[in-house]
Design a protein around this motif. Structure first.
Motif, short mmCIF file in Angstrom:
data_model
loop_
_atom_site.label_atom_id
_atom_site.label_comp_id
_atom_site.label_asym_id
_atom_site.label_seq_id
_atom_site.Cartn_x
_atom_site.Cartn_y
_atom_site.Cartn_z
N ALA A 1 0.84 -1.20 0.00
CA ALA A 1 0.00 0.00 0.00
C ALA A 1 0.87 1.25 0.00
CB ALA A 1 -0.92 -0.01 1.21
N GLY A 2 1.92 1.24 0.83
CA GLY A 2 2.81 2.40 0.91
C GLY A 2 3.53 2.66 -0.40
N GLY A 3 3.95 1.58 -1.07
CA GLY A 3 4.64 1.74 -2.35
C GLY A 3 3.73 2.32 -3.42
N LEU A 4 2.47 1.86 -3.45
CA LEU A 4 1.53 2.32 -4.48
C LEU A 4 1.08 3.77 -4.26
CD1 LEU A 4 -0.70 -0.85 -4.93
CD2 LEU A 4 0.90 0.10 -6.57
N PHE A 5 0.95 4.17 -2.99
CA PHE A 5 0.44 5.51 -2.68
C PHE A 5 1.52 6.42 -2.10
CE2 PHE A 5 -3.17 2.57 -2.34
CZ PHE A 5 -4.03 3.14 -3.27
N PRO B 1 -0.87 -10.00 13.03
CA PRO B 1 -1.42 -9.50 11.76
C PRO B 1 -2.63 -8.59 11.96
CG PRO B 1 -1.01 -11.85 11.62
CD PRO B 1 -0.80 -11.46 13.05
N ALA B 2 -3.49 -8.92 12.93
CA ALA B 2 -4.69 -8.10 13.17
C ALA B 2 -4.31 -6.69 13.64
CB ALA B 2 -5.59 -8.78 14.20
N ILE B 3 -3.35 -6.61 14.55
CA ILE B 3 -2.92 -5.30 15.05
C ILE B 3 -2.29 -4.47 13.92
CG2 ILE B 3 -1.22 -4.14 16.53
CD1 ILE B 3 -1.74 -6.33 18.62
N VAL B 4 -1.39 -5.11 13.16
CA VAL B 4 -0.75 -4.41 12.05
C VAL B 4 -1.80 -3.94 11.05
CG1 VAL B 4 0.78 -4.72 10.04
CG2 VAL B 4 1.48 -5.58 12.27
N TYR B 5 -2.73 -4.85 10.76
CA TYR B 5 -3.78 -4.58 9.79
C TYR B 5 -4.60 -3.35 10.15
CZ TYR B 5 -6.28 -6.73 5.91
OH TYR B 5 -6.79 -7.03 4.68
N PHE B 6 -5.19 -3.36 11.35
CA PHE B 6 -6.05 -2.27 11.75
C PHE B 6 -5.27 -0.97 11.94
CE2 PHE B 6 -9.35 -5.42 12.99
CZ PHE B 6 -10.38 -4.87 12.24
N SER B 7 -4.07 -1.06 12.51
CA SER B 7 -3.26 0.14 12.72
C SER B 7 -2.96 0.82 11.39
CB SER B 7 -1.94 -0.21 13.41
OG SER B 7 -2.20 -0.79 14.67
N TYR B 8 -2.59 0.01 10.39
CA TYR B 8 -2.23 0.59 9.11
C TYR B 8 -3.43 1.05 8.31
CZ TYR B 8 2.73 0.17 9.48
OH TYR B 8 4.03 0.38 9.86
N TYR B 9 -4.57 0.41 8.51
CA TYR B 9 -5.78 0.94 7.88
C TYR B 9 -6.03 2.36 8.35
CZ TYR B 9 -8.16 -2.53 5.04
OH TYR B 9 -8.54 -3.35 4.01
N ILE B 10 -5.91 2.57 9.65
CA ILE B 10 -6.18 3.89 10.23
C ILE B 10 -5.11 4.90 9.81
CG2 ILE B 10 -6.33 5.17 12.39
CD1 ILE B 10 -7.54 2.55 13.60
N VAL B 11 -3.83 4.51 9.94
CA VAL B 11 -2.73 5.44 9.67
C VAL B 11 -2.68 5.85 8.18
CG1 VAL B 11 -0.22 5.63 9.61
CG2 VAL B 11 -1.34 4.71 11.63
N ILE B 12 -2.74 4.85 7.28
CA ILE B 12 -2.69 5.18 5.85
C ILE B 12 -3.99 5.83 5.40
CG2 ILE B 12 -2.40 4.26 3.51
CD1 ILE B 12 -0.65 2.05 4.68
N GLY B 13 -5.12 5.34 5.91
CA GLY B 13 -6.41 5.94 5.56
C GLY B 13 -6.49 7.40 5.98
N TYR B 14 -5.94 7.72 7.16
CA TYR B 14 -5.91 9.11 7.64
C TYR B 14 -5.03 9.96 6.72
CZ TYR B 14 -5.32 13.10 10.79
OH TYR B 14 -5.29 14.36 11.34
N SER B 15 -3.87 9.43 6.34
CA SER B 15 -2.94 10.18 5.48
C SER B 15 -3.53 10.44 4.10
CB SER B 15 -1.62 9.42 5.32
OG SER B 15 -0.96 9.32 6.56
N LEU B 16 -4.32 9.49 3.60
CA LEU B 16 -4.93 9.64 2.26
C LEU B 16 -6.31 10.29 2.31
CD1 LEU B 16 -3.93 6.17 0.73
CD2 LEU B 16 -2.93 8.40 0.21
N LYS B 17 -6.76 10.61 3.54
CA LYS B 17 -8.05 11.28 3.75
C LYS B 17 -9.25 10.48 3.22
CE LYS B 17 -6.08 15.94 3.77
NZ LYS B 17 -4.71 15.50 4.01
N VAL B 18 -9.22 9.17 3.46
CA VAL B 18 -10.35 8.33 3.03
C VAL B 18 -11.01 7.60 4.21
CG1 VAL B 18 -9.45 7.95 0.70
CG2 VAL B 18 -8.80 6.38 2.53
N LEU B 19 -10.60 7.94 5.42
CA LEU B 19 -11.10 7.22 6.60
C LEU B 19 -12.61 7.19 6.72
CD1 LEU B 19 -8.88 7.84 9.77
CD2 LEU B 19 -9.45 5.69 8.66
N LYS B 20 -13.27 8.25 6.31
CA LYS B 20 -14.72 8.34 6.52
C LYS B 20 -15.52 7.91 5.29
CE LYS B 20 -14.31 12.03 9.93
NZ LYS B 20 -14.64 13.42 10.28
#
Length: 200
Positions: free
Chosen positions: A12-16, A80-99
């Motif tokens: 995800a980080g590489g693509l965005f 994996p669950a912790i990494v998954y949810f943490s990165y959803y929030i962190v990357i989603g916040y950075s890309l402004k798509v969280l909501k």
């Protein structure tokens, strides 16, 4: 495969990468205001790599029967669950798509696929209605092969859906979900014919 889930943020980080600010928000207050930031290279590449190495260590401990370090199946899914949810929030916040609804729906389906793939190897027998629809699964050998293939497909699709969720579109995630429903039955037919041919 669970270690690969830990590496999904790298994809995800590489693509965005160009759309993500150099300083990423990694901690938030109760009112959802970012109050702590880290360099994006550290967040997107170094931390997932460390998490994947730790996950591989836990899986290796299970393989060599070091129960004190391996933990239960549920424990092995915690990282994996912790990494998954943490990165959803962190990357989603950075890309402004969280909501965005498409992002939330994709995140939910992605996690469901990951959880299903994690528990699939320990699944018991199938209900009669499933066996009537997919009679190829009545063969124990075909059922075992299909179960393993489905787990790999769902786990890979989970990581892919994580990446696609940041696009804010529902079309691509639903296409992936549709493939997850179609590919295991198709595989079971192919495995059945392969098994039948080899027995002849």
């Amino acid at each position: 495969m669970t270690a690969l889930i830990c590496l999904a943020p790298v994809l995800a980080g590489g693509l965005f990468y160009s759309q993500i600010p150099n300083k990423m928000a990694v901690h938030f207050t109760a009112d959802r205001t970012a109050d702590s930031f880290m360099n994006k290279n550290l967040v997107l590449f170094v931390i997932p790599l460390i998490a994947a190495v730790l996950q591989l260590s836990i899986c290796a401990a299970k393989a060599i029967r070091m129960r004190a370090f391996a933990g239960s199946r549920a424990v092995r899914l915690v990282m994996p669950a912790i990494v998954y949810f943490s990165y959803y929030i962190v990357i989603g916040y950075s890309l402004k798509v969280l909501k965005e609804p498409a992002f939330i729906i994709s995140a939910v389906f992605s996690f469901v696929l990951m959880a299903a793939a994690g528990f699939l190897p320990k699944a018991g027998g199938l209900p009669d209605v499933i066996l009537r629809i997919f009679p190829t699964l009545k063969s124990p050998a075909v059922y075992q092969k299909t179960r393993s293939a489905a787990g790999a497909i769902w786990l890979s699709a989970s990581a892919l859906m994580m990446v696609l969720s940041f696009l804010g579109s529902l079309a691509a995630p639903f296409a992936v979900l549709l493939l997850c429903l179609i590919l295991p039955p198709v595989y079971s037919v192919a495995a059945y014919h392969s098994q039948y041919s080899s027995n002849q």
